[in-house]
Write a protein that holds these residues in place. Structure first.
Motif, PDB file in Angstrom:
ATOM      1  N   LYS A  38      29.029 -68.587  -9.706  1.00 50.86           N
ATOM      2  CA  LYS A  38      30.135 -68.933  -8.807  1.00 50.86           C
ATOM      3  C   LYS A  38      31.404 -69.261  -9.595  1.00 50.86           C
ATOM      4  O   LYS A  38      32.497 -68.821  -9.234  1.00 50.86           O
ATOM      5  CB  LYS A  38      29.732 -70.102  -7.913  1.00 50.86           C
ATOM      6  N   ASN A  87      32.872 -66.026 -10.856  1.00 45.41           N
ATOM      7  CA  ASN A  87      33.470 -65.247  -9.766  1.00 45.41           C
ATOM      8  C   ASN A  87      34.869 -65.715  -9.422  1.00 45.41           C
ATOM      9  O   ASN A  87      35.759 -64.897  -9.138  1.00 45.41           O
ATOM     10  CB  ASN A  87      32.599 -65.322  -8.515  1.00 45.41           C
ATOM     11  N   TYR A 119      37.086 -64.418 -12.271  1.00 46.98           N
ATOM     12  CA  TYR A 119      37.024 -62.947 -12.273  1.00 46.98           C
ATOM     13  C   TYR A 119      37.908 -62.366 -11.164  1.00 46.98           C
ATOM     14  O   TYR A 119      38.633 -61.398 -11.376  1.00 46.98           O
ATOM     15  CB  TYR A 119      35.564 -62.540 -12.091  1.00 46.98           C
ATOM     16  N   THR A 176      25.578 -58.162 -12.719  1.00 49.35           N
ATOM     17  CA  THR A 176      25.576 -59.435 -13.436  1.00 49.35           C
ATOM     18  C   THR A 176      24.138 -59.792 -13.776  1.00 49.35           C
ATOM     19  O   THR A 176      23.256 -59.682 -12.921  1.00 49.35           O
ATOM     20  CB  THR A 176      26.187 -60.560 -12.574  1.00 49.35           C
TER      21      THR A 176
END
Length: 187
Positions: A148, A151, A154, A167
Motif C-alpha cells: 500500500k 502504491n 508509485y 509485484t
C-alpha cells in the motif's frame, strides 16, 4: 506482400495478400507470433491500400543499444542500466541508491521507492522515453506488507493509463534494499 520478420529470421517470405481473402492467418515462429487478421484496414475504401505486416525481431547485436547515465546508480554487476531494442527500452531492476554516493537515502520503503522512481526516470530520459511511455513494470518487495505504501508513491509517477504491473515479495534484494523496480517502455 512479404512478412519482414522472414528476413530477420532467415525464413522464406509469406505472401499474406494471397491468404487475406481465405481466412484469418495466424503465424508463429519460436517466440514471435502475429495474427494476420489484425493487420488489415477496412476493405470499404475504394483506394488500393499498401498492406504490409512487419514483425522485426532480430538477434543482431547492432540493433541492441546499451543505455547509461551518471544520473542513476551504476549497475552492480555485469549488466546494463537499460537496453534499447526493437523500439522498446528494457530497464534493469533499479534500487533506491543515491547516484553520487551509492548508498540508500534511508532504510524506509517510502524513501527508497521515491529514489527508485527518480533513478528510473533518469534512465528512461537517457533512453528517450519517460514515465508515460512505460508499458510494464515489475516490483520486487522485501516485505509485501509495504504494498500500500509503495502504491501511493508509485501512482504519482505513472499517468493514466497506468502500465501493466506485477509485484512480488522476494527473500532478499541486493544490498538489503526494501524495493527494486524494473520496467519496459515503448520508444
Amino acid at each position: 506482400m512479404a512478412w519482414c520478420a522472414a528476413r530477420s529470421l532467415h525464413l522464406p517470405t509469406i505472401d499474406l495478400g494471397a491468404l487475406r481473402t481465405r481466412a484469418p492467418l495466424a503465424v508463429g515462429v519460436g517466440f514471435a507470433s502475429a495474427a494476420g487478421s489484425t493487420f488489415w484496414r477496412s476493405s470499404a475504401s475504394s483506394k488500393p491500400s499498401s498492406r504490409f505486416a512487419c514483425l522485426a525481431i532480430s538477434t543482431d547485436a547492432r540493433i541492441k543499444e546499451a543505455v547509461h547515465t551518471d544520473k542513476a546508480p551504476a549497475a552492480l554487476g555485469p549488466y546494463s542500466q537499460a537496453i534499447k531494442a526493437n523500439n522498446f527500452v528494457h530497464v534493469s531492476g533499479v534500487l533506491g541508491l543515491i547516484p553520487e554516493t551509492g548508498k540508500f537515502n534511508s532504510e524506509n520503503v517510502e524513501d527508497q521507492t521515491e529514489q527508485v522512481l527518480k533513478n528510473m526516470g533518469e534512465i528512461l530520459k537517457a533512453s528517450g522515453a519517460n514515465y508515460s511511455s512505460v508499458v510494464k513494470t515489475t516490483i520486487l518487495l522485501a516485505d509485501l506488507k509495504d504494498f500500500k505504501k509503495v502504491n501511493e508513491i508509485y501512482a504519482k509517477y505513472f499517468p493514466s493509463p497506468a502500465p501493466a504491473r506485477s509485484t512480488f515479495q522476494v527473500a532478499a534484494l541486493p544490498l538489503d534494499a526494501k524495493i527494486e523496480i524494473e520496467c519496459i517502455a515503448a520508444l
